[in-house]
Design an enzyme around this catalytic site. Structure first.
Site, PDB file in Angstrom:
ATOM      1  N   CYS A 197       1.206  -0.986   0.565  1.00 27.31           N
ATOM      2  CA  CYS A 197      -0.395   0.059  -0.309  1.00 27.31           C
ATOM      3  C   CYS A 197       0.747   1.400   0.162  1.00 27.31           C
ATOM      4  O   CYS A 197       1.580   1.549   1.326  1.00 27.31           O
ATOM      5  CB  CYS A 197      -1.214  -0.108   0.850  1.00 27.31           C
ATOM      6  SG  CYS A 197      -2.028  -1.248   0.949  1.00 27.31           S
TER       7      CYS A 197
ATOM      8  N   ARG B 114       4.124  -0.153  -4.876  1.00 24.70           N
ATOM      9  CA  ARG B 114       3.400  -0.576  -3.323  1.00 24.70           C
ATOM     10  C   ARG B 114       1.740  -1.006  -3.477  1.00 24.70           C
ATOM     11  O   ARG B 114       2.068  -2.073  -2.827  1.00 24.70           O
ATOM     12  CB  ARG B 114       3.686   0.432  -2.430  1.00 24.70           C
ATOM     13  CG  ARG B 114       4.995   1.268  -2.343  1.00 24.70           C
ATOM     14  CD  ARG B 114       5.225   2.310  -1.441  1.00 24.70           C
ATOM     15  NE  ARG B 114       4.255   1.764  -0.574  1.00 24.70           N
ATOM     16  CZ  ARG B 114       5.780   1.483   0.529  1.00 24.70           C
ATOM     17  NH1 ARG B 114       7.426   1.625  -0.331  1.00 24.70           N
ATOM     18  NH2 ARG B 114       5.900   0.876   1.735  1.00 24.70           N
TER      19      ARG B 114
ATOM     20  N   TRP C  96      -3.178  -2.856  -2.329  1.00 25.01           N
ATOM     21  CA  TRP C  96      -2.679  -4.588  -2.088  1.00 25.01           C
ATOM     22  C   TRP C  96      -3.528  -4.509  -0.949  1.00 25.01           C
ATOM     23  O   TRP C  96      -3.131  -4.947   0.707  1.00 25.01           O
ATOM     24  CB  TRP C  96      -0.835  -4.933  -1.740  1.00 25.01           C
ATOM     25  CG  TRP C  96      -0.550  -6.154  -1.994  1.00 25.01           C
ATOM     26  CD1 TRP C  96      -0.412  -6.087  -3.776  1.00 25.01           C
ATOM     27  CD2 TRP C  96      -0.529  -6.987  -1.298  1.00 25.01           C
ATOM     28  NE1 TRP C  96      -0.231  -7.663  -3.620  1.00 25.01           N
ATOM     29  CE2 TRP C  96      -0.510  -8.019  -2.283  1.00 25.01           C
ATOM     30  CE3 TRP C  96      -0.724  -7.062  -0.086  1.00 25.01           C
ATOM     31  CZ2 TRP C  96      -0.026  -9.426  -1.674  1.00 25.01           C
ATOM     32  CZ3 TRP C  96      -0.996  -8.534   0.354  1.00 25.01           C
ATOM     33  CH2 TRP C  96      -0.540  -9.377  -0.314  1.00 25.01           C
TER      34      TRP C  96
ATOM     35  N   ASN D 225      -1.813   1.960   6.302  1.00 20.92           N
ATOM     36  CA  ASN D 225      -1.026   0.829   5.794  1.00 20.92           C
ATOM     37  C   ASN D 225      -0.361  -0.414   6.800  1.00 20.92           C
ATOM     38  O   ASN D 225       0.128   0.272   7.831  1.00 20.92           O
ATOM     39  CB  ASN D 225       0.079   1.187   4.597  1.00 20.92           C
ATOM     40  CG  ASN D 225       1.320   0.588   4.731  1.00 20.92           C
ATOM     41  OD1 ASN D 225       0.602  -0.447   4.270  1.00 20.92           O
ATOM     42  ND2 ASN D 225       2.226   0.351   4.668  1.00 20.92           N
ATOM     43  N   GLY D 226      -0.396  -1.435   6.224  1.00 19.91           N
ATOM     44  CA  GLY D 226      -0.678  -2.265   8.044  1.00 19.91           C
ATOM     45  C   GLY D 226      -1.250  -3.197   7.901  1.00 19.91           C
ATOM     46  O   GLY D 226      -2.758  -3.436   7.022  1.00 19.91           O
TER      47      GLY D 226
ATOM     48  N   GLU E  38      17.657 -16.681 -10.078  1.00 19.72           N
ATOM     49  CA  GLU E  38      16.825 -15.021  -9.818  1.00 19.72           C
ATOM     50  C   GLU E  38      16.908 -15.618 -10.901  1.00 19.72           C
ATOM     51  O   GLU E  38      15.174 -14.740 -11.028  1.00 19.72           O
ATOM     52  CB  GLU E  38      17.866 -14.690  -9.507  1.00 19.72           C
ATOM     53  CG  GLU E  38      18.057 -13.312  -9.874  1.00 19.72           C
ATOM     54  CD  GLU E  38      16.551 -12.850  -8.897  1.00 19.72           C
ATOM     55  OE1 GLU E  38      15.919 -12.870  -8.354  1.00 19.72           O
ATOM     56  OE2 GLU E  38      15.662 -11.744  -9.253  1.00 19.72           O
TER      57      GLU E  38
ATOM     58  N   LYS F 167      12.618 -14.348 -12.239  1.00 23.91           N
ATOM     59  CA  LYS F 167      12.052 -13.314 -12.687  1.00 23.91           C
ATOM     60  C   LYS F 167      11.195 -13.695 -13.746  1.00 23.91           C
ATOM     61  O   LYS F 167       9.879 -12.625 -13.967  1.00 23.91           O
ATOM     62  CB  LYS F 167      13.525 -12.912 -13.629  1.00 23.91           C
ATOM     63  CG  LYS F 167      13.359 -11.417 -13.561  1.00 23.91           C
ATOM     64  CD  LYS F 167      14.142 -10.835 -12.273  1.00 23.91           C
ATOM     65  CE  LYS F 167      13.651 -10.626 -11.346  1.00 23.91           C
ATOM     66  NZ  LYS F 167      13.779  -9.812 -10.128  1.00 23.91           N
TER      67      LYS F 167
ATOM     68  N   GLU G 231       7.824 -14.064 -12.657  1.00 24.59           N
ATOM     69  CA  GLU G 231       6.642 -12.566 -12.179  1.00 24.59           C
ATOM     70  C   GLU G 231       5.830 -12.191 -12.682  1.00 24.59           C
ATOM     71  O   GLU G 231       5.630 -11.154 -12.997  1.00 24.59           O
ATOM     72  CB  GLU G 231       7.504 -12.305 -10.805  1.00 24.59           C
ATOM     73  CG  GLU G 231       8.762 -11.568 -11.484  1.00 24.59           C
ATOM     74  CD  GLU G 231       9.634 -10.710  -9.683  1.00 24.59           C
ATOM     75  OE1 GLU G 231       8.414  -9.898  -8.730  1.00 24.59           O
ATOM     76  OE2 GLU G 231      10.908 -10.335  -9.718  1.00 24.59           O
TER      77      GLU G 231
ATOM     78  N   HIS H  60      16.608 -37.656 -10.725  1.00 22.42           N
ATOM     79  CA  HIS H  60      15.725 -37.659  -9.180  1.00 22.42           C
ATOM     80  C   HIS H  60      14.452 -37.981  -9.028  1.00 22.42           C
ATOM     81  O   HIS H  60      13.753 -37.096  -8.749  1.00 22.42           O
ATOM     82  CB  HIS H  60      15.923 -37.343  -7.932  1.00 22.42           C
ATOM     83  CG  HIS H  60      18.044 -37.841  -8.137  1.00 22.42           C
ATOM     84  ND1 HIS H  60      18.623 -38.913  -7.591  1.00 22.42           N
ATOM     85  CD2 HIS H  60      19.476 -36.752  -8.030  1.00 22.42           C
ATOM     86  CE1 HIS H  60      19.697 -39.263  -7.504  1.00 22.42           C
ATOM     87  NE2 HIS H  60      20.064 -37.671  -8.358  1.00 22.42           N
TER      88      HIS H  60
ATOM     89  N   LYS I 244       5.460  -4.417  -4.781  1.00 22.82           N
ATOM     90  CA  LYS I 244       7.027  -3.867  -4.397  1.00 22.82           C
ATOM     91  C   LYS I 244       7.326  -4.674  -3.288  1.00 22.82           C
ATOM     92  O   LYS I 244       8.387  -4.396  -3.392  1.00 22.82           O
ATOM     93  CB  LYS I 244       7.312  -2.185  -4.972  1.00 22.82           C
ATOM     94  CG  LYS I 244       8.517  -2.211  -4.896  1.00 22.82           C
ATOM     95  CD  LYS I 244       9.698  -3.164  -6.101  1.00 22.82           C
ATOM     96  CE  LYS I 244      11.199  -2.936  -6.819  1.00 22.82           C
ATOM     97  NZ  LYS I 244      11.735  -3.609  -6.813  1.00 22.82           N
TER      98      LYS I 244
HETATM   99  O1  M6R Z   1      12.183  -4.693  -0.575  1.00 20.37           O
HETATM  100  P1  M6R Z   1      13.072  -6.098  -0.422  1.00 20.37           P
HETATM  101  O2  M6R Z   1      14.408  -6.254  -1.069  1.00 20.37           O
HETATM  102  O3  M6R Z   1      13.678  -6.426   0.631  1.00 20.37           O
HETATM  103  O4  M6R Z   1      12.266  -7.127  -1.480  1.00 20.37           O
HETATM  104  C1  M6R Z   1      12.276  -8.241  -1.100  1.00 20.37           C
HETATM  105  C2  M6R Z   1      11.778  -9.250  -1.920  1.00 20.37           C
HETATM  106  O5  M6R Z   1      10.253  -9.138  -1.914  1.00 20.37           O
HETATM  107  C3  M6R Z   1      11.788  -9.145  -3.742  1.00 20.37           C
HETATM  108  O6  M6R Z   1      12.818  -9.044  -4.157  1.00 20.37           O
HETATM  109  C4  M6R Z   1      10.819  -9.809  -4.407  1.00 20.37           C
HETATM  110  O7  M6R Z   1      10.833 -10.953  -4.618  1.00 20.37           O
HETATM  111  C5  M6R Z   1      10.894  -9.146  -6.057  1.00 20.37           C
HETATM  112  N1  M6R Z   1       9.282  -8.203  -5.927  1.00 20.37           N
HETATM  113  C6  M6R Z   1      11.855 -10.162  -7.269  1.00 20.37           C
HETATM  114  O8  M6R Z   1      11.810  -8.885  -8.477  1.00 20.37           O
END
Ligand code: M6R
Length: 604
Positions: free
Chosen positions: A2, A27, A74, A98-99, A477, A481, A484, A500, A599
């Protein structure tokens, strides 16, 4: 999660709020809303959908407001619809939140609030409670209300009979604020303030912020006035824009050479790693006997690369923990443990809680963070900032590679201090790190070739990524990527593990992306690739140029410019980021705002 904003000042309030919400939309983008005050009347405009939809809804309205608050959501409590969108208004109180309010059900029952509520949100319950307690004194009402709340909250509040004034308080969930020539403003992060000023302060927990057009007053809950502690962001004022790129993700991928340059430049003195400017003592690296890295998502993947480097170069015990699992796994932590927390935002709640837990157990915590003054940075003993600049795309790219570059510095420093490397070896390692911006540029220059490769996986429903050792870490990673932003189901497997079980899933409809960058593992990796090729899989291969002799011409191959094996993560990461980016943009998706994501993850 949020995004929240509050503004009172001389500019067009509605426009300031909507522009800020666009910058904060990463956010959360389930719904958006603003509440603006005109004389003593507060109008709320809100709807499910994006800020651009809200902008349409407000067109031609609310042009003469004196102050206002806004929110991008969110969803946690309650579905995605207009009613659950913020702001919430109950009686004389209008707020954004937010929270998570954990005890909202008890509050509804204890204070008989049910009749006052229209939404399914925990946030509206706070508005109802504030209104229940309100007798004309905002500060007393906020204190009394907060004393009843359990959970995390950043609250921004307007009272109908206090024209031009905005109040705020928080616990855990972040708020930054500033007073500048255009007025007073606050936001959940500084991206929204950067348009106006680089100076800001973090609103401390359990304080009350009162904002008027030309003043800001900060008091603790005992009524003592406090001087805000201003910080300066070194982000350029317009660096949160897209600079002509269609998506932030592409812009941020392209920025990586410069971001890495910025991250390492001032930390290399006479060719050696140096953290003295940040006050990080050598003893932090010499007195520990184990390392624990705690992080989430991409930041955790950076930790996995570091783990491989620490094991092979330093031969030290190192664990990488998902921050969300850390404190429930009875971790072995004591005064001899160096905890390294990694986070772009510095606000990820799981990482924040894990840091607090580790420090309670006596560990020293060094954090690697992008956002200055963020909660994790403030909770840590030492901080190394990544200097990546604002990262807006939900998919993390430049944050990851700048985190890696700090890990390379740390590994070099520890190798030197612990006698693993002599001066010449340390300098040689650092020289290779200094080459990374140039090497990354070579990958970026050939991005059209990666675009062509992206076409080969565009229609896949499922996909595997395979590699061994550091290649496996890179692919974890790369796979995150891809899934997502493109919604392709992708799994990264250590190639030796395929036989396996997972090889059962390989068919001619399951493309396999392979990474081969480690000389000592190459022949085994190539055999594993042959095994999946024999079962019909199309192969997209990223391979270090000098290892690429006699590669099967049926493989779709991209040659990665050469670096020392330990550093091949850098060019390979850029290539995999581009692959994910092109798949997503070619599919016509909103690359920067993948569905269901936000984010900054500030709820557990
Ligand atoms: O702000 P942070 O680096 O702590 O965030 C961690 C994850 O939420 C963040 O890396 C998330 O996995 C991304 N969407 C990946 O692209």
């Amino acid at each position: 999660m949020c995004g929240i904003i509050g503004y009172t000042g001389s500019e067009n309030v509605k426009e300031v709020l909507l522009d800020a919400l666009e910058l904060l939309e990463y956010r959360g983008y389930d719904s958006a809303g603003i509440a603006v005050m005109e004389e003593n009347e507060i109008q709320v405009y809100k709807r499910a959908g994006r800020v651009k939809d809200l902008r349409e809804k407000c067109a031609g309205k609310a042009e003469n407001s004196v102050c206002g608050i806004g929110h991008t959501r969110w969803a946690t409590h309650g579905g995605v619809n207009d009613t659950n969108a913020h702001p919430h208004q109950v009686g004389r109180v209008t707020l954004v939140h937010n929270g998570i309010i954990e005890n909202y059900r008890e509050l509804i029952a204890d204070y008989d609030l049910k009749e006052k509520l229209q939404s399914e949100t925990d946030s509206e319950v706070v508005a109802a409670l504030l209104d229940r307690f309100y007798e004309g004194n905002p500060e007393e009402t906020i204190k009394k209300t907060v004393s009843k709340l359990k959970g995390t909250f950043a609250l921004v509040i307007m009272f109908a009979d206090h024209a031009g004034v905005i109040y705020s308080t928080r616990n855990v969930s972040p708020i930054v604020a500033t007073l500048c020539k255009e007025g007073a403003m606050l936001a959940s992060d500084l991206t929204a303030l950067c348009r106006f000023t680089n100076n800001y302060f973090v609103v401390p927990e359990y304080h009350i912020l009162e904002m008027k057009e030309d003043s800001i007053k900060l008091t603790d809950f005992d009524g003592n006035e406090k001087e805000p502690e201003y910080l300066t962001a070194d982000w350029e004022l317009n660096s949160a824009g897209k600079n002509g790129y269609p998506f932030y993700m592409e812009k941020e991928i392209m920025e990586q050479p410069d971001a890495i340059e910025r991250t390492i430049a001032n930390r290399i003195v006479s060719g050696m790693p140096d953290f003295t400017a940040e006050g990080v003592p050598d003893s932090l690296f010499t007195e520990c006997d184990r390392i624990n890295i705690i992080a989430c998502g991409t930041a955790m993947h950076a930790g996995l690369v570091a783990q491989a480097l620490v094991k092979s170069i330093l031969h030290m015990h190192i664990d990488v923990d998902m921050a969300s699992e850390f404190m429930y796994s009875d971790p072995v932590i004591d005064e001899k443990t160096l905890v390294i927390a990694v986070s772009q935002s510095g606000e990820t709640i799981d990482t924040l809680e894990a840091v607090k837990y580790a420090r309670r157990r006596g560990a020293k915590c060094l954090s690697i963070i992008n956002v200055k003054g963020s909660s994790i940075a403030r909770e840590s003993d030492y901080v190394l900032y990544t200097n990546a600049g604002p990262e807006i795309a939900v998919a993390s790219t430049k944050a990851y590679t700048t985190q890696l570059s700090i890990f390379y510095l740390i590994v070099a420093k520890m190798a030197q201090l612990r006698g693993v490397y002599d001066t010449e070896q340390t300098q040689s390692f650092i020289r290779e790190l200094q080459r990374t911006p140039e090497v990354m540029k070579k990958v970026l220059e050939k991005r059209r070739d990666i675009h062509v490769l992206a076409n080969k996986v565009l229609s896949a429903k499922d996909l595997f990524m395979i590699g061994r050792g550091l290649d496996h870490s890179i692919l974890l990673e790369g796979s995150l990527k891809l899934k997502e932003v493109s919604y392709i189901h992708s799994e990264a497997y250590a190639s030796g593990e395929l036989k396996h079980g997972p090889i059962a899933l390989i068919t001619q409809d399951t493309p396999v992306v392979a990474s081969v960058t480690q000389e000592k593992l190459m022949s085994k990796e190539l055999s594993n690739i042959k095994e999946v090729r024999s079962r019909g899989a199309d192969i997209v291969l990223f391979i270090k140029e000098s290892l690429a002799e006699d590669i099967d011409s049926q493989y779709q191959t991209f040659l990665l410019p050469d670096m020392r094996d330990e550093f091949m993560v850098m060019p390979a990461s850029v290539a995999l980021q581009l692959l994910a980016y092109y798949v997503s943009s070619d599919k016509g998706f909103d690359v920067d705002k993948p569905r269901n994501l936000a984010k900054v993850v500030t709820v557990e």
